[in-house]
Structures are given as structure tokens and as C-alpha cells.
Design an enzyme around this catalytic site. Structure first.
Site, mmCIF file in Angstrom:
data_model
loop_
_atom_site.group_PDB
_atom_site.id
_atom_site.type_symbol
_atom_site.label_atom_id
_atom_site.label_comp_id
_atom_site.label_asym_id
_atom_site.label_seq_id
_atom_site.Cartn_x
_atom_site.Cartn_y
_atom_site.Cartn_z
ATOM 1 N N ARG A 83 0.823 -1.205 0.000
ATOM 2 C CA ARG A 83 0.000 0.000 0.000
ATOM 3 C C ARG A 83 0.861 1.260 0.000
ATOM 4 O O ARG A 83 1.753 1.427 0.808
ATOM 5 C CB ARG A 83 -0.912 0.051 1.214
ATOM 6 C CG ARG A 83 -1.693 1.351 1.258
ATOM 7 C CD ARG A 83 -2.696 1.357 2.370
ATOM 8 N NE ARG A 83 -3.236 2.687 2.540
ATOM 9 C CZ ARG A 83 -4.523 2.953 2.636
ATOM 10 N NH1 ARG A 83 -5.396 1.972 2.548
ATOM 11 N NH2 ARG A 83 -4.947 4.175 2.825
ATOM 12 N N ARG A 92 -3.883 5.683 -4.280
ATOM 13 C CA ARG A 92 -3.475 4.585 -3.418
ATOM 14 C C ARG A 92 -3.553 3.247 -4.150
ATOM 15 O O ARG A 92 -4.348 3.081 -5.073
ATOM 16 C CB ARG A 92 -4.287 4.546 -2.131
ATOM 17 C CG ARG A 92 -5.770 4.306 -2.222
ATOM 18 C CD ARG A 92 -6.657 5.515 -2.412
ATOM 19 N NE ARG A 92 -6.324 6.724 -1.675
ATOM 20 C CZ ARG A 92 -6.693 6.958 -0.414
ATOM 21 N NH1 ARG A 92 -7.383 6.079 0.263
ATOM 22 N NH2 ARG A 92 -6.387 8.092 0.153
ATOM 23 N N ASP A 95 -7.323 0.219 -1.041
ATOM 24 C CA ASP A 95 -8.116 0.651 0.105
ATOM 25 C C ASP A 95 -9.152 -0.423 0.380
ATOM 26 O O ASP A 95 -9.857 -0.843 -0.550
ATOM 27 C CB ASP A 95 -8.910 1.899 -0.308
ATOM 28 C CG ASP A 95 -8.647 3.087 0.567
ATOM 29 O OD1 ASP A 95 -7.927 2.965 1.563
ATOM 30 O OD2 ASP A 95 -9.186 4.154 0.240
ATOM 31 N N ASP A 97 -12.267 -0.835 2.957
ATOM 32 C CA ASP A 97 -13.053 -0.136 3.974
ATOM 33 C C ASP A 97 -14.203 -1.005 4.442
ATOM 34 O O ASP A 97 -14.922 -1.582 3.611
ATOM 35 C CB ASP A 97 -13.657 1.152 3.393
ATOM 36 C CG ASP A 97 -12.614 2.215 3.094
ATOM 37 O OD1 ASP A 97 -11.591 2.263 3.807
ATOM 38 O OD2 ASP A 97 -12.833 2.994 2.152
HETATM 39 N N1 ROI Z 1 -12.331 8.151 -5.390
HETATM 40 C C1 ROI Z 1 -12.852 7.100 -6.039
HETATM 41 N N2 ROI Z 1 -13.471 7.275 -7.194
HETATM 42 N N3 ROI Z 1 -12.765 5.840 -5.517
HETATM 43 C C2 ROI Z 1 -12.149 5.603 -4.335
HETATM 44 O O1 ROI Z 1 -12.086 4.437 -3.890
HETATM 45 C C3 ROI Z 1 -11.606 6.688 -3.631
HETATM 46 N N4 ROI Z 1 -10.985 6.514 -2.423
HETATM 47 C C4 ROI Z 1 -10.516 7.544 -1.739
HETATM 48 C C5 ROI Z 1 -10.596 8.960 -2.238
HETATM 49 C C6 ROI Z 1 -9.199 9.562 -2.295
HETATM 50 C C7 ROI Z 1 -11.453 9.751 -1.279
HETATM 51 N N5 ROI Z 1 -11.191 9.048 -3.550
HETATM 52 C C8 ROI Z 1 -11.714 7.971 -4.196
HETATM 53 O O2 ROI Z 1 -9.986 7.328 -0.554
#
Ligand code: ROI
Length: 162
Positions: A83, A92, A95, A97
């Protein structure tokens, strides 16, 4: 076993492969079954626009792992996949979540569930709606159908099933 919905996102280092690798790692977690995976979606970055488009998906897990143990496991997967996060709201590699953990409301310094931005993010709500029951209601009382109706697609593009 509680049903947990996870959001997956990547916009660096072969995002589709990042998500596929993450799904394999999720399927291998102890006391956990990977129950469903949405299509993959391309999405415009939320945050600074000078970054690649994201690939996003939502997965459903049946798991006996308690929320913080699951969070630890997800962070291990993120780190195992190298990461990189250069800046807040920046690009990144991966992620993961926790969006929903059964019907629980969690307010821990490390973990807020439902995920604090999920109600307004097309790249979370549309894939979630693919794999969640049509009448899903968040533990804070908001119906997924209502959130979707209020959430424009905003450039979200379905890439196809995995
Ligand atoms: N924007 C998109 N389209 N998809 C994401 O998973 C995503 N994740 C984030 C931020 C930077 C807010 N923007 C994102 O963490």
C-alpha cells in the site's frame, strides 16, 4: 454470522489486479467466507482530480472476526500489497473499507461503521446495491434505495463481472 460489506478501491499499480489479489486474500481469511462480489467499476477520483481513475467494487463477507480484528486483517492485506498513499485524498494502491458490519453501529477511534462517507458515494452505493438485499437499511435507519435515488452516477462505469 454477521454479514459485512467491504468497499475495495485502487488507482495505482494495476488496479484490477490489486482488487483481484485482495479478493483472494479476503477469501483466505480465517473464520470468514467471501459470500459475494460486485462487478468492478471505473470511477472518477473523489478528491484531487490530478490522479488516475479508480477501480472500485464491494464484497460481502460472512465472518466470525470481530470488527477490530477484521480491521487489522484488512490493514495487513493493504500493507502486503505494498500500500502506497502519497497524500490525503491522493492515489493509493489498495483501500479496504468496512462499510457495514451486520446491523452494528460502531464508533471507535479506529473504526466508524457505517463508513462515514458511504451514503453519498456512487462508487460504494451502486456496487453495494448489486449484491445487497433490495430492502437493505443501514443501522442508522437510512434505506439503501433512498440513498441510491439521491446519488447521481457521476461518471461511474461498470467494467463487468469478476
Ligand atoms: N475516489 C474514487 N473514485 N474511488 C475511491 O475508492 C476513492 N478513495 C478515496 C478517495 C481519495 C477519497 N477518492 C476515491 O480514498
Amino acid at each position: 454470522m454477521p454479514c459485512v460489506y467491504l468497499g475495495l478501491g485502487s488507482n495505482l499499480a494495476e488496479p484490477v489486479q490489486q482488487l483481484e489479489e485482495a479478493l483472494a486474500a479476503l477469501a483466505a481469511l480465517p473464520a470468514t467466507t467471501l459470500a459475494a462480489v460486485s462487478s468492478f467499476y471505473a470511477s472518477d477520483p473523489l478528491g484531487p482530480p490530478d490522479q488516475p481513475r479508480y477501480v472500485n467494487a464491494v464484497a460481502a463477507l460472512d465472518t466470525e472476526l470481530p470488527p477490530l480484528a477484521l480491521l487489522d486483517a484488512l490493514q495487513t492485506i493493504e500493507n502486503d500489497q505494498g500500500r502506497v498513499r502519497e497524500r490525503r485524498w491522493g492515489p493509493r494502491t489498495l483501500d479496504l473499507d468496512i462499510l457495514l458490519y451486520g446491523d452494528r453501529l460502531i464508533d471507535d477511534p479506529r473504526l466508524r461503521v457505517p463508513h462515514y462517507h458511504m451514503h453519498a458515494r456512487a462508487f460504494v452505493l451502486y456496487p453495494l446495491a448489486e449484491i445487497a438485499p433490495a430492502d437493505l437499511t443501514l443501522p442508522d435507519g437510512r434505506a439503501l434505495a433512498e440513498l441510491l435515488a439521491a446519488c447521481p452516477l457521476a461518471g461511474l462505469e461498470r467494467l463487468g463481472a469478476v
